[in-house]
Design an enzyme around this catalytic site. Structure first.
Site, PDB file in Angstrom:
ATOM      1  N   ASP A 164       0.775  -1.183   0.050  1.00 25.14           N
ATOM      2  CA  ASP A 164       0.065   0.060  -0.149  1.00 25.14           C
ATOM      3  C   ASP A 164       0.922   1.195  -0.022  1.00 25.14           C
ATOM      4  O   ASP A 164       0.354   2.291  -0.295  1.00 25.14           O
ATOM      5  CB  ASP A 164      -0.834   0.110   1.128  1.00 25.14           C
ATOM      6  CG  ASP A 164      -2.137  -1.066   1.014  1.00 25.14           C
ATOM      7  OD1 ASP A 164      -2.167  -1.575   0.056  1.00 25.14           O
ATOM      8  OD2 ASP A 164      -2.675  -1.411   2.286  1.00 25.14           O
ATOM      9  N   SER A 371      14.504 -12.621   2.058  1.00 21.60           N
ATOM     10  CA  SER A 371      15.743 -12.492   1.762  1.00 21.60           C
ATOM     11  C   SER A 371      16.128 -12.344   0.314  1.00 21.60           C
ATOM     12  O   SER A 371      15.507 -12.427  -0.494  1.00 21.60           O
ATOM     13  CB  SER A 371      16.361 -14.025   2.397  1.00 21.60           C
ATOM     14  OG  SER A 371      16.233 -14.827   1.335  1.00 21.60           O
ATOM     15  N   LEU A 411      19.925 -16.249   9.978  1.00 16.73           N
ATOM     16  CA  LEU A 411      19.562 -15.080  11.019  1.00 16.73           C
ATOM     17  C   LEU A 411      18.647 -15.828  12.156  1.00 16.73           C
ATOM     18  O   LEU A 411      17.717 -16.543  11.753  1.00 16.73           O
ATOM     19  CB  LEU A 411      18.623 -14.386   9.691  1.00 16.73           C
ATOM     20  CG  LEU A 411      17.822 -13.025  10.611  1.00 16.73           C
ATOM     21  CD1 LEU A 411      18.680 -12.160  11.256  1.00 16.73           C
ATOM     22  CD2 LEU A 411      16.862 -12.295   9.434  1.00 16.73           C
ATOM     23  N   CYS A 644      15.783 -25.846   8.440  1.00 19.76           N
ATOM     24  CA  CYS A 644      16.054 -25.154   7.008  1.00 19.76           C
ATOM     25  C   CYS A 644      14.809 -25.435   6.137  1.00 19.76           C
ATOM     26  O   CYS A 644      14.556 -24.415   5.401  1.00 19.76           O
ATOM     27  CB  CYS A 644      17.281 -25.971   6.453  1.00 19.76           C
ATOM     28  SG  CYS A 644      18.836 -25.781   7.292  1.00 19.76           S
TER      29      CYS A 644
END
Length: 662
Positions: A164, A371, A411, A644
């Site tokens: 938006d 990512s 991360l 993972c």
């Protein structure tokens, strides 16, 4: 008491001025003084308060009815406390005297028109605008702090291709809920506002990072107009006759980053627009801080578990999906399966994105951080997750491709911790990189800069470049506990594994085999593993790497040895980099007390896997439930594991980020 410009008086004709209620107007009583005058006095309408501002060390306050001396060290400031009903309906009179006992030599008159002009926002962080509340210009952290908050309008309330924040026109009334309210007060005689205009303004850099919509009521989208934003940084407000308050809605267009602290300012100025005038009468300013993107640790309750459906040379991973479904059901967590059509056979959904959220007093919603790895799942977050009250943010690497360390298995975030006297109530972000002051792989600067700029989860960079894939989730995880600490740090430990195998050998189980039960995989006995000098050498190297991280984590997270659990795990070197020898058990998915752990296929002793039994003995006394899941063919052999291949959206913190002090 803030003061405006000085108003000069004249003995020949009355002066006229516009003042803002509650704001001091300096009256210049020295520019036009009758000859022989030594003293003066000031009187005015009952709605006007008169203040004499002076230095007591230089000027003595007159006693009783005595007049004030005409001394440049005495200033006259007047403040109106009521809005004028008509033009020039407030009066200030200055009388000049030769001495205390004589009649006035002359008089000067000042006619004031008092207006109420102010810009107000939610400085009290209650979710509502309160007029005249506190310091609007300065933003302060902490539970006793103040200052308004903006959300980046990064969700998509109406079907479309972009967030938006890219729209200069309002596309749905629901979008207003993502914006912060702001009220412009402009009360006063209508005739005054024919010549005096409120002008809303932002600096050019700030105007590129915010949008302001003016609301004129009603339910039609046409009643809402963007008046400030990247295309325009100034707006002359259209005040309707009799209008006292004008409603605005403010949206953030950018997250804090290396070149942006997160602070944004808006001002309103009352400008006299008559020909040959263009005089600035008054300015009021407000400051916002853009809400940071916040990660959630494993200790937060799970809401949704994401996993990909894939097919390869081994067939489909339907059994793994079934195991994930059972695990999600136990944890009372919704399972979301990303089909092959959407993942293009990319199974590494943890590497593709990280779930977080943004929070303001009036609204919160989840935001997915996409990512820069951009493989098969590259469109999934934007096309399938972005939507109403679900935001999206990404950072792209310019002029170079992403490395393996830019994937978000690299991360993580710790639970809330205290380090000495410093509190981290939202935990600390953990990323992997090269060994300090050495060459090697690091997470891209554009991603690191973004994470640091959020401020509330101060990142810690660990050493992960020793691994082939290079992700922190290959050697650490956090699990929730019900004790006072509230969590444990799990670290992969080659030493713990070799010690366990040595114990089993001494108990007479040296011929029990690793990988028992796996087809197409060479079995290796405990005796063989312990006698493998290369594997022992590799394990010693890996243990040193993990131990270095252990000390960093203890220091940066304020942990003691009792807060750490060593999970038995072997690695081997392939070239200069390490890979898991058997499924890496710390690379687990954590759903509350239920842990989805890669099945290690360890030596079977008395009908049970000794590795599984060891892990159960370490974790289940903490109130956790270990569920071992076979991920060998579809994940482990491709250098990944359960963490993972899954992703979890979690419940946001109850703690509000603005109450912290970075």
């Amino acid at each position: 008491m803030a003061s405006q410009r000085a108003v000069q008086l004249s003995l020949r004709k009355p002066a006229h001025a516009v003042c803002v209620i509650g704001v001091g107007t300096l009256v210049d009583v020295y520019s036009d003084v009758p000859k022989g005058a030594k003293t003066f006095e000031v009187s005015g309408s009952s709605e006007v308060k008169i203040y004499m501002v002076y230095d007591p060390s230089r000027v003595a306050e007159p006693a009783g009815p005595a007049h004030w001396p005409l001394d440049a060290n005495v200033d006259v400031v007047v403040v109106a406390d009521t809005v004028s009903k008509n033009l020039h309906d407030l009066k200030v009179k200055v009388s000049y005297f030769k001495s205390q006992d004589t009649a006035a030599l002359a008089h000067s008159l000042l006619y004031l028109t008092a207006v109420d002009v102010s810009l107000d926002v939610d400085t009290g962080r209650t979710g509502k605008v309160k007029k005249g509340s506190g310091d609007k210009k300065n933003w302060r952290w902490g539970s006793g702090g103040s200052g308004a908050i903006l959300l980046v309008n990064c969700d998509r309330d109406v079907h479309g291709s972009r967030e938006d924040l890219h729209d200069s026109h309002l596309r749905s009334l629901e979008d207003l809920q993502d914006m912060s309210p702001m009220v412009l007060s402009c009360d006063g005689p209508d005739d005054l506002f024919k010549s005096h205009k409120p002008v809303l303004k932002a600096s050019l850099p700030d105007s590129r990072r915010l949008g302001v919509f003016c609301a004129r009521g009603g339910t039609s989208l046409s009643n809402y107009k963007q008046v400030l934003g990247p295309r325009h940084n100034s707006y002359e407000v259209e005040r309707h006759p009799g209008e006292r308050d004008i409603q605005f809605y403010v949206e953030g267009l950018a997250f804090p980053d290396a070149s942006f602290s997160g602070l944004l300012s808006l001002s309103v100025s009352l400008v006299d627009t008559r020909p040959l005038s263009e005089v600035l009468v008054f300015t009021d300013s407000v400051t916002f801080r853009v809400a940071p993107w916040i990660m959630t640790p494993n200790t937060q309750p799970p809401l949704e578990l994401y996993v990909c459906s894939v097919t390869d040379m081994h067939g489909s991973n339907d059994k793994f999906l079934e195991d994930m479904s059972h695990l999600a059901t136990k944890a009372n967590c919704k399972l979301v399966v990303c089909p092959r059509l959407e993942n293009r056979n990319d199974r590494w959904i943890q590497d593709e994105m990280e779930f977080g959220y943004i929070d303001a007093p009036h609204k919160s919603f989840p935001v997915v951080f996409d990512s820069p790895r951009n493989r098969g799942l590259r469109d999934f977050a934007l096309k399938k997750i972005l939507g109403p009250d679900f935001g999206y943010v990404t950072r792209e690497i310019q002029f170079a491709g992403a490395s393996g360390l830019d994937s978000f298995g690299n991360l993580d975030v710790s639970p809330p911790v205290r380090v000495g006297n410093t509190e981290y109530p939202l935990g600390r972000i953990l990323i992997g990189g090269n060994f300090p002051k050495s060459s090697g792989r690091r997470m891209a600067r554009v991603v690191r800069d973004f994470l640091h700029a959020q401020q509330v989860q101060a990142p810690v960079e660990l050493y992960s470049d020793w691994l082939s894939v290079g992700h922190v989730d290959e050697f650490l995880s956090f699990v929730p506990t019900s004790d006072q600490k509230g969590f444990r740090l799990l670290l992969a430990s080659p030493s713990a594994c070799l010690q366990l195998f040595q114990e089993k050998k001494e108990e007479g189980y040296g011929e029990a085999k690793q990988f028992d039960g796996l087809k197409h995989k060479t079995k290796r006995s405990i005796n063989d593993i312990l006698a493998d000098r290369h594997l022992r050498r590799d394990s010693a190297h890996v243990q040193k790497c993990i131990d270095w991280n252990r000390e960093v984590l203890k220091q940066e997270l304020g942990l003691s040895e009792s807060d750490i659990v060593d999970i038995p795990q072997l690695f081997f070197l392939k070239g200069a980099y390490a890979e898991a020898f058997f499924p890496d058990m710390v690379n687990m998915v954590v759903l509350g007390k239920y842990l989805g752990i890669p099945k290690p296929f360890g030596p079977i002793i008395n009908g049970r896997c000794c590795l599984e039994e060891k892990v159960r003995s370490l974790l289940e006394p903490l109130g956790l439930r270990c569920v071992f899941i076979d991920d060998f063919l579809f994940y482990h052999q491709l250098l990944g594991e359960i963490h993972c291949g899954t992703n979890v959206r979690r419940k946001p913190f109850a703690f509000r980020w603005w109450n912290s002090v970075p």
